[in-house]
Design a protein around this motif. Sequence first.
Motif, PDB file in Angstrom:
ATOM      1  N   HIS A   1       0.694 111.777  62.453  1.00 10.10           N
ATOM      2  CA  HIS A   1       1.452 112.878  61.855  1.00 10.10           C
ATOM      3  C   HIS A   1       2.923 112.785  62.251  1.00 10.10           C
ATOM      4  CE1 HIS A   1      -2.217 114.710  60.420  1.00 10.10           C
ATOM      5  NE2 HIS A   1      -2.730 114.697  61.639  1.00 10.10           N
ATOM      6  N   ASP A   2       3.227 111.982  63.274  1.00 10.04           N
ATOM      7  CA  ASP A   2       4.607 111.814  63.739  1.00 10.04           C
ATOM      8  C   ASP A   2       5.186 110.552  63.104  1.00 10.04           C
ATOM      9  OD1 ASP A   2       7.018 111.590  65.015  1.00 10.04           O
ATOM     10  OD2 ASP A   2       6.222 111.819  67.043  1.00 10.04           O
ATOM     11  N   THR A   3       5.810 110.706  61.961  1.00  4.10           N
ATOM     12  CA  THR A   3       6.274 109.551  61.192  1.00  4.10           C
ATOM     13  C   THR A   3       7.408 108.800  61.886  1.00  4.10           C
ATOM     14  OG1 THR A   3       7.771 110.963  59.920  1.00  4.10           O
ATOM     15  CG2 THR A   3       5.572 110.578  59.002  1.00  4.10           C
ATOM     16  N   ARG A   4       8.028 109.404  62.907  1.00  2.00           N
ATOM     17  CA  ARG A   4       9.097 108.714  63.646  1.00  2.00           C
ATOM     18  C   ARG A   4       8.567 107.511  64.411  1.00  2.00           C
ATOM     19  NH1 ARG A   4      10.841 113.691  67.167  1.00  2.00           N
ATOM     20  NH2 ARG A   4       8.561 113.748  67.246  1.00  2.00           N
ATOM     21  N   LYS A   5       7.259 107.469  64.643  1.00  4.43           N
ATOM     22  CA  LYS A   5       6.679 106.375  65.429  1.00  4.43           C
ATOM     23  C   LYS A   5       6.582 105.054  64.656  1.00  4.43           C
ATOM     24  CE  LYS A   5       3.759 108.888  68.681  1.00  4.43           C
ATOM     25  NZ  LYS A   5       2.395 108.932  69.235  1.00  4.43           N
ATOM     26  N   ILE A   6       6.505 105.129  63.328  1.00  2.86           N
ATOM     27  CA  ILE A   6       6.276 103.927  62.535  1.00  2.86           C
ATOM     28  C   ILE A   6       7.490 102.994  62.611  1.00  2.86           C
ATOM     29  CG2 ILE A   6       5.717 103.025  60.246  1.00  2.86           C
ATOM     30  CD1 ILE A   6       3.470 104.666  61.631  1.00  2.86           C
ATOM     31  N   GLY A   7       7.187 101.706  62.814  1.00  4.65           N
ATOM     32  CA  GLY A   7       8.248 100.717  62.960  1.00  4.65           C
ATOM     33  C   GLY A   7       8.744 100.583  64.383  1.00  4.65           C
ATOM     34  N   ARG A   8       8.075 101.270  65.310  1.00  3.06           N
ATOM     35  CA  ARG A   8       8.557 101.287  66.692  1.00  3.06           C
ATOM     36  C   ARG A   8       7.483 100.849  67.676  1.00  3.06           C
ATOM     37  NH1 ARG A   8      11.288 107.297  66.219  1.00  3.06           N
ATOM     38  NH2 ARG A   8      13.312 106.585  65.485  1.00  3.06           N
ATOM     39  N   ARG A   9       7.941 100.482  68.846  1.00  2.00           N
ATOM     40  CA  ARG A   9       7.043 100.307  69.996  1.00  2.00           C
ATOM     41  C   ARG A   9       6.829 101.697  70.569  1.00  2.00           C
ATOM     42  NH1 ARG A   9       5.607  95.745  72.177  1.00  2.00           N
ATOM     43  NH2 ARG A   9       6.427  93.784  71.350  1.00  2.00           N
ATOM     44  N   SER A  10       5.799 102.378  70.104  1.00  2.18           N
ATOM     45  CA  SER A  10       5.654 103.787  70.462  1.00  2.18           C
ATOM     46  C   SER A  10       4.222 104.206  70.770  1.00  2.18           C
ATOM     47  CB  SER A  10       6.193 104.661  69.316  1.00  2.18           C
ATOM     48  OG  SER A  10       5.503 104.374  68.111  1.00  2.18           O
ATOM     49  N   SER A  11       3.263 103.264  70.710  1.00  2.00           N
ATOM     50  CA  SER A  11       1.867 103.664  70.921  1.00  2.00           C
ATOM     51  C   SER A  11       1.390 103.277  72.313  1.00  2.00           C
ATOM     52  CB  SER A  11       0.957 103.023  69.859  1.00  2.00           C
ATOM     53  OG  SER A  11       0.580 101.716  70.246  1.00  2.00           O
ATOM     54  N   ASN A  12       0.242 103.822  72.673  1.00  2.00           N
ATOM     55  CA  ASN A  12      -0.380 103.516  73.958  1.00  2.00           C
ATOM     56  C   ASN A  12      -1.400 102.388  73.835  1.00  2.00           C
ATOM     57  OD1 ASN A  12       0.359 105.474  76.323  1.00  2.00           O
ATOM     58  ND2 ASN A  12       0.445 106.681  74.455  1.00  2.00           N
ATOM     59  N   GLY A  13      -1.334 101.619  72.762  1.00  2.00           N
ATOM     60  CA  GLY A  13      -2.238 100.483  72.595  1.00  2.00           C
ATOM     61  C   GLY A  13      -2.730 100.308  71.174  1.00  2.00           C
ATOM     62  N   CYS A  14      -2.812 101.411  70.438  1.00  2.00           N
ATOM     63  CA  CYS A  14      -3.328 101.350  69.064  1.00  2.00           C
ATOM     64  C   CYS A  14      -2.247 100.925  68.086  1.00  2.00           C
ATOM     65  CB  CYS A  14      -3.877 102.713  68.661  1.00  2.00           C
ATOM     66  SG  CYS A  14      -5.363 103.191  69.574  1.00  2.00           S
ATOM     67  N   ILE A  15      -2.678 100.695  66.856  1.00  2.00           N
ATOM     68  CA  ILE A  15      -1.780 100.373  65.754  1.00  2.00           C
ATOM     69  C   ILE A  15      -1.740 101.593  64.840  1.00  2.00           C
ATOM     70  CG2 ILE A  15      -1.354  98.833  63.800  1.00  2.00           C
ATOM     71  CD1 ILE A  15      -1.169  97.509  66.635  1.00  2.00           C
ATOM     72  N   GLY A  16      -0.553 102.127  64.610  1.00  2.00           N
ATOM     73  CA  GLY A  16      -0.401 103.337  63.799  1.00  2.00           C
ATOM     74  C   GLY A  16       0.206 103.063  62.443  1.00  2.00           C
ATOM     75  N   LEU A  17      -0.236 103.816  61.439  1.00  2.00           N
ATOM     76  CA  LEU A  17       0.304 103.730  60.080  1.00  2.00           C
ATOM     77  C   LEU A  17       0.643 105.130  59.593  1.00  2.00           C
ATOM     78  CD1 LEU A  17      -1.658 101.121  60.284  1.00  2.00           C
ATOM     79  CD2 LEU A  17      -1.638 101.199  57.804  1.00  2.00           C
ATOM     80  N   TYR A  18       1.500 105.208  58.579  1.00  2.00           N
ATOM     81  CA  TYR A  18       1.704 106.481  57.891  1.00  2.00           C
ATOM     82  C   TYR A  18       0.350 106.958  57.378  1.00  2.00           C
ATOM     83  CZ  TYR A  18       6.760 105.540  57.709  1.00  2.00           C
ATOM     84  OH  TYR A  18       8.068 105.292  58.033  1.00  2.00           O
ATOM     85  N   ASN A  19       0.138 108.274  57.337  1.00  2.00           N
ATOM     86  CA  ASN A  19      -1.150 108.802  56.897  1.00  2.00           C
ATOM     87  C   ASN A  19      -1.541 108.330  55.498  1.00  2.00           C
ATOM     88  OD1 ASN A  19      -2.076 110.203  59.170  1.00  2.00           O
ATOM     89  ND2 ASN A  19      -0.815 111.983  58.697  1.00  2.00           N
ATOM     90  N   GLU A  20      -0.562 108.251  54.578  1.00  2.00           N
ATOM     91  CA  GLU A  20      -0.899 107.801  53.217  1.00  2.00           C
ATOM     92  C   GLU A  20      -1.311 106.331  53.213  1.00  2.00           C
ATOM     93  OE1 GLU A  20       3.734 108.118  53.263  1.00  2.00           O
ATOM     94  OE2 GLU A  20       2.023 109.124  54.194  1.00  2.00           O
ATOM     95  N   HIS A  21      -0.759 105.534  54.125  1.00  2.00           N
ATOM     96  CA  HIS A  21      -1.122 104.118  54.194  1.00  2.00           C
ATOM     97  C   HIS A  21      -2.498 103.918  54.833  1.00  2.00           C
ATOM     98  CE1 HIS A  21       3.379 102.779  53.946  1.00  2.00           C
ATOM     99  NE2 HIS A  21       2.889 103.164  52.784  1.00  2.00           N
ATOM    100  N   ILE A  22      -2.788 104.666  55.904  1.00  2.00           N
ATOM    101  CA  ILE A  22      -4.110 104.513  56.530  1.00  2.00           C
ATOM    102  C   ILE A  22      -5.198 105.009  55.574  1.00  2.00           C
ATOM    103  CG2 ILE A  22      -4.100 106.719  57.770  1.00  2.00           C
ATOM    104  CD1 ILE A  22      -5.653 103.406  58.996  1.00  2.00           C
ATOM    105  N   ALA A  23      -4.902 106.018  54.771  1.00  2.00           N
ATOM    106  CA  ALA A  23      -5.888 106.496  53.796  1.00  2.00           C
ATOM    107  C   ALA A  23      -6.206 105.397  52.775  1.00  2.00           C
ATOM    108  CB  ALA A  23      -5.374 107.747  53.089  1.00  2.00           C
ATOM    109  N   GLU A  24      -5.168 104.688  52.350  1.00  2.00           N
ATOM    110  CA  GLU A  24      -5.377 103.592  51.397  1.00  2.00           C
ATOM    111  C   GLU A  24      -6.127 102.437  52.055  1.00  2.00           C
ATOM    112  OE1 GLU A  24      -2.692 101.660  47.984  1.00  2.00           O
ATOM    113  OE2 GLU A  24      -1.898 101.247  49.999  1.00  2.00           O
TER     114      GLU A  24
END
Length: 201
Positions: A164-187
Amino acid sequence: MEKKLTALSRRAFLGTAAIGLATPAIAQVNSTEYEAEVAPDWAPMGPVRRNASGFRAQDWQPYFSNLRNGAVLVDISSRALHFWSADESVYKLYPTSVPMTEDLTRRGRTKIVRKVVGPDWRPTPSMKKRNPEWPDYVPPGPDNPLGTHALYLSWTYYRIHGTHDTRKIGRRSSNGCIGLYNEHIAELFSLTKNGTQVLLI
């Protein structure tokens, strides 16, 4: 003669304007990273880097021997996720968030073993140790760091999920997982299945 000069001047102006308009796009493609402040709910405060280079289509053959069950390639360096369907009719390329540090990063072959719409979230023991103030449990919803969908991998605690935090995409910002925009992960969720092969490089 005056008409001819006006036409030439107009062409020259339009050509110069087109070059001027293209310049920011070229600069953006060629830029590598920039720093930005971010304060996501479940990550430390401070500057992080957003990647804007190396985001390009890939061929699956160098990474997979076949496309049985489809294939997902996550490129940590370019912060991009590639998907190919089993019959090669679908290819997708998505920007991602990646782990904040190298020690949180895992590379290698795994597969999707579980798919969840509206996932809940519990921090791992190591996350709680680093961040004791974090809650023990977050139910599905707008405060959940896994977003709207999650693809669970065969590696314990590792997921490809929304945010839900779109500022994270494109960044080194996770604790290990791979994150996508919600619309992209839904697809991606709709395109993959249990058994889809995954490679992180």
